[in-house]
Design a protein around this motif. Structure first.
Motif: not given
Length: 451
Positions: A8-34
């Motif tokens: 469940i995500l607020l952005s789980s439905v993406f409609v092309f009518g939106s002009s929103q550009v999503y920001a990069a992932v938080a540093e704390s989440d990036i550190q989860r990789l690996g």
């Protein structure tokens, strides 16, 4: 065991009518990789039952020659059980709608389910690129492309369906490769129409040393030459695949020997029929899905545990013939391998005011490789028209996951299309090629056509 997990995500439905550009992932989440996530963003731990933890995947084999078929690293595995039309009910939570329909349509078809082997692996520099992408990649306006990424999947921790789709589109597929294969259309009465084609790919997006600033909106360059049958021999297709296909559509050219001219092919997109498949598939079904996503609204459904085609090394052997693989109504079940794995599930619904052969499409993406392994195409009345399976392996000579065979079943008209039949050719994908952009210029194709 939790067979289906809804994210469940607020952005789980993406409609092309939106002009929103999503920001990069938080540093704390990036550190989860690996750490708790694999370097490409999959859950490292297993499910405690039949999906194991990821422990690095297959290692490279330095003795394997370029273009050689890969010995089966799991040849001693035995099936745990078999799924047929008669026992679908026992396994339906781990089968997609397309898989269920396929089993019901062909009662002699079966899925042998083997132990799960999380074999996906990539070179360390690809893992480094994925982590860098996570910090800088963004969807372009309306989701028409991606900025701030190179080499491999841009969104290892995706927030919406479009990010998952772009992870497939931009997944690492090597730098250059070539192969010769048969494609076969099998119509309802069992008769076959074969083509033999020579493919050459150069992936600009994954070129060593490339940066987002120097990418020039290119993903890859493709040159495909038809070798047989005789009436099509010498036909050459040239494609320059762009990253943002809304702003700058792909460029494609076609050389016909009878015309002796290289002409632009302006309609090589969306639901234009793919003539090389006897029009079974549309152009945007190549590689499960390709091209601009702007005709659809994309929804991230969640993650699911499914039995999917995986580690298809039994299909990937040089001693097999096309007749061994291709049966009258479907490919040979005894050569197939299915395993329990987690997949991302995304769904595309046609936008109001747009026309396409398929009103709804559902894709199932392997969490360990970002490869679409199952695709379902639906008509406007909700009927399932087509179902495609990608039978993938780890090409562990260089470490990447790619289909050794793709099969599309036409559930409306009968028949099927198979692509990747290189068994009779004596070699498979050769990743030792060192193509450059110059090899895919229009002048290079004209010179080749004159020879």
């Amino acid at each position: 065991m939790q067979a289906f997990k809804i994210i469940i995500l607020l952005s789980s439905v993406f409609v092309f009518g939106s002009s929103q550009v999503y920001a990069a992932v938080a540093e704390s989440d990036i550190q989860r990789l690996g750490n708790d996530l694999t370097p490409v963003g999959a859950e490292k731990l297993g499910n405690g039952e039949d999906i194991p933890a990821w422990r690095g995947g297959l290692k490279p084999d330095p003795l394997l020659q370029p273009g050689a078929f890969h010995p089966d690293p799991f040849k001693d595995d035995q099936p745990r059980f078999r799924i047929t039309a008669s026992n679908i009910d026992q396994h339906e939570k781990r089968l997609s709608e397309g898989q269920k329909q396929l089993l019901k349509t062909f009662p002699d078809l079966f899925f042998d389910v083997y132990p799960s082997r999380r074999s996906a692996s990539y070179p360390d520099y690809v893992y480094d690129a994925v982590k860098a992408n996570a910090a800088s990649a963004e969807l372009l306006k309306y989701g028409s492309g991606v900025t701030g990424a190179t080499m491999s999947s841009p969104f290892p921790i995706p927030k919406n369906g479009l990010e998952v789709l772009w992870n497939h589109t931009l997944r690492f597929r090597g730098h250059s490769f070539s192969f010769v294969d048969y494609t076969t259309s099998v119509i309802k009465n069992g008769s076959r129409s074969d083509q033999l084609r020579d493919h050459q790919y150069f992936f600009a997006y994954s070129s060593p040393g490339i940066s987002p600033e120097t990418l020039d909106n290119k993903i890859f360059f493709l040159k495909r030459k038809t070798l047989a049958p005789a009436n099509l021999s010498g036909r050459i297709t040239l494609v320059h695949e762009t990253l943002d296909q809304v702003r700058s559509p792909r460029k494609s050219w076609l050389y016909q020997p009878g015309e002796r001219r290289l002409r632009r092919a302006p309609d090589l997109a969306y639901d234009s029929p793919d003539e090389s498949t006897n029009s079974v598939r549309t152009i945007d079904q190549v590689d499960m899905f390709n091209g601009a996503p702007d005709f659809y609204n994309w929804q991230l459904i969640g993650k699911q545990e499914l039995y999917i085609p995986y580690n298809a090394y039994k299909l990937h052997q040089g001693e097999l013939t096309n007749d061994d693989i291709l049966l009258e109504k479907h490919i040979n079940s005894s050569l197939l391998r299915y395993e329990p794995h987690r997949v991302w599930v995304i769904e595309a619904t046609l936008r109001l005011g747009f026309e396409h052969k398929y009103a709804k499409r559902r894709y199932y993406i392997d969490e360990d490789s970002w490869s679409i392994v199952l695709a379902e195409e639906y008509g406007e009345n909700g009927e399932l028209l087509q179902f495609t399976e990608a039978h993938t392996i780890n090409f562990y000579d260089i470490q990447l996951v790619y289909p050794t065979l793709e099969v599309t079943y036409d559930l409306e008209d009968g028949g099927y299309f198979a692509e990747g039949l290189d068994n009779e050719r004596g070699s498979t994908l050769n990743f030792s090629e060192s193509y450059t952009k110059r090899d895919f210029s229009t002048s290079a194709v004209r010179r080749e056509a004159r020879r």
